[in-house]
Design a protein around this motif. Sequence first.
Motif, PDB file in Angstrom:
ATOM      1  N   GLN A 149       0.825  -1.205   0.000  1.00  0.00           N
ATOM      2  CA  GLN A 149       0.000   0.000   0.000  1.00  0.00           C
ATOM      3  C   GLN A 149       0.862   1.259   0.000  1.00  0.00           C
ATOM      4  O   GLN A 149       0.536   2.241  -0.664  1.00  0.00           O
ATOM      5  CB  GLN A 149      -0.911  -0.001   1.231  1.00  0.00           C
ATOM      6  N   ALA A 150       1.974   1.219   0.755  1.00  0.00           N
ATOM      7  CA  ALA A 150       2.806   2.413   0.890  1.00  0.00           C
ATOM      8  C   ALA A 150       3.723   2.618  -0.306  1.00  0.00           C
ATOM      9  O   ALA A 150       3.992   3.759  -0.699  1.00  0.00           O
ATOM     10  CB  ALA A 150       3.637   2.321   2.177  1.00  0.00           C
ATOM     11  N   TYR A 151       4.206   1.509  -0.885  1.00  0.00           N
ATOM     12  CA  TYR A 151       5.163   1.588  -1.990  1.00  0.00           C
ATOM     13  C   TYR A 151       4.680   0.733  -3.158  1.00  0.00           C
ATOM     14  O   TYR A 151       5.221  -0.342  -3.433  1.00  0.00           O
ATOM     15  CB  TYR A 151       6.545   1.111  -1.527  1.00  0.00           C
ATOM     16  N   PRO A 152       3.638   1.188  -3.854  1.00  0.00           N
ATOM     17  CA  PRO A 152       3.062   0.376  -4.934  1.00  0.00           C
ATOM     18  C   PRO A 152       4.009   0.175  -6.119  1.00  0.00           C
ATOM     19  O   PRO A 152       3.789  -0.733  -6.925  1.00  0.00           O
ATOM     20  CB  PRO A 152       1.819   1.187  -5.350  1.00  0.00           C
ATOM     21  N   LYS A 153       5.060   0.993  -6.232  1.00  0.00           N
ATOM     22  CA  LYS A 153       5.998   0.855  -7.345  1.00  0.00           C
ATOM     23  C   LYS A 153       7.112  -0.151  -7.065  1.00  0.00           C
ATOM     24  O   LYS A 153       7.934  -0.417  -7.949  1.00  0.00           O
ATOM     25  CB  LYS A 153       6.601   2.214  -7.687  1.00  0.00           C
ATOM     26  N   ALA A 154       7.138  -0.706  -5.863  1.00  0.00           N
ATOM     27  CA  ALA A 154       8.142  -1.726  -5.543  1.00  0.00           C
ATOM     28  C   ALA A 154       7.646  -3.076  -6.057  1.00  0.00           C
ATOM     29  O   ALA A 154       7.113  -3.905  -5.312  1.00  0.00           O
ATOM     30  CB  ALA A 154       8.392  -1.775  -4.034  1.00  0.00           C
ATOM     31  N   VAL A 155       7.816  -3.302  -7.348  1.00  0.00           N
ATOM     32  CA  VAL A 155       7.297  -4.497  -8.017  1.00  0.00           C
ATOM     33  C   VAL A 155       8.434  -5.213  -8.744  1.00  0.00           C
ATOM     34  O   VAL A 155       9.490  -4.621  -8.994  1.00  0.00           O
ATOM     35  CB  VAL A 155       6.176  -4.118  -9.013  1.00  0.00           C
ATOM     36  N   PRO A 156       8.247  -6.478  -9.084  1.00  0.00           N
ATOM     37  CA  PRO A 156       9.299  -7.217  -9.802  1.00  0.00           C
ATOM     38  C   PRO A 156       9.679  -6.552 -11.122  1.00  0.00           C
ATOM     39  O   PRO A 156       8.866  -5.867 -11.752  1.00  0.00           O
ATOM     40  CB  PRO A 156       8.657  -8.589 -10.036  1.00  0.00           C
ATOM     41  N   ILE A 157      10.919  -6.770 -11.516  1.00  0.00           N
ATOM     42  CA  ILE A 157      11.421  -6.238 -12.786  1.00  0.00           C
ATOM     43  C   ILE A 157      11.362  -7.366 -13.811  1.00  0.00           C
ATOM     44  O   ILE A 157      12.046  -8.393 -13.658  1.00  0.00           O
ATOM     45  CB  ILE A 157      12.865  -5.731 -12.627  1.00  0.00           C
ATOM     46  N   LEU A 158      10.550  -7.198 -14.820  1.00  0.00           N
ATOM     47  CA  LEU A 158      10.391  -8.212 -15.869  1.00  0.00           C
ATOM     48  C   LEU A 158      11.156  -7.775 -17.109  1.00  0.00           C
ATOM     49  O   LEU A 158      10.960  -6.665 -17.612  1.00  0.00           O
ATOM     50  CB  LEU A 158       8.910  -8.412 -16.196  1.00  0.00           C
ATOM     51  N   LEU A 159      12.046  -8.658 -17.588  1.00  0.00           N
ATOM     52  CA  LEU A 159      12.889  -8.325 -18.732  1.00  0.00           C
ATOM     53  C   LEU A 159      12.725  -9.365 -19.835  1.00  0.00           C
ATOM     54  O   LEU A 159      12.551 -10.562 -19.548  1.00  0.00           O
ATOM     55  CB  LEU A 159      14.367  -8.282 -18.311  1.00  0.00           C
TER      56      LEU A 159
END
Length: 258
Positions: A149-159
């Motif tokens: 909820q606080a850091y929604p941009k902390a997501v896996p990096i897909l390459l």
Amino acid sequence: MHRRLVFEEPVSRAAVWSRRLAWFAFAVLLLSLLLVRLREPSIEGLAPVAGAYVLVLAALGLAILAFIRIWHSGHRGAGMAAGALLLSLLLLAPAGFIVLRLVTRPALADVSTDIDDPPAFSRSQAALTARSGRVPPDVPALQRRLQRQAYPKAVPILLELPAEAAFDLARRAALGLGWQVLETARPGGRSGAGRVEAVARGRILHFSEDIAIRIRPRVDGSRIDIRSASRLGSHDLGANAARVAAFTDEIELLMESR
């Protein structure tokens, strides 16, 4: 010839002492920060910094008292009081920023791009030695949900890259950010995952965060997950999320330069 006597109002003692105390607090704060940088980081080691801020608050109070007395008595020293007030407020600015972070950020000290299966930290002798024998503990599921909820941009990096290429990219990103890489393991083996273990240190107080990066192959490329955990306290003031974001940005820059 008559001499004209000029009577000057006395200088406010509160103004004089507020300026002296403000500069003394400034010197004590610099010295205490230097001691924190030179010693092994600990919560107890921040006591001199807290003591310095007590002096800063005292100087601020004296400056305000000086203004009140100057207003009522007409004493001189407004310039000294103003200088002490300004210096005290400047010294208090970092503390105010920390209080703001405490209020606006969740009480987390461990952030991962994979909240269901965070990258594990190595228990090898080299990694344990670098972490002073510490292994970051598991984080309860409720706290991981708070992180999302606080850091929604902390997501896996897909390459869209093979796991081997993604591993090289992750290692270069860690080095490019100035992190100390402790050990690495290329993708393969039974799990198929690669790993980069690192330590990141703060610029001012040199507090350390432990970093675990995992690279997994996918049908259409690879996935990179990163976990950043603080060693001290239960509130990182958003530092770990910032490191995760910095790593993601560094990966993007490296991808653009390929």
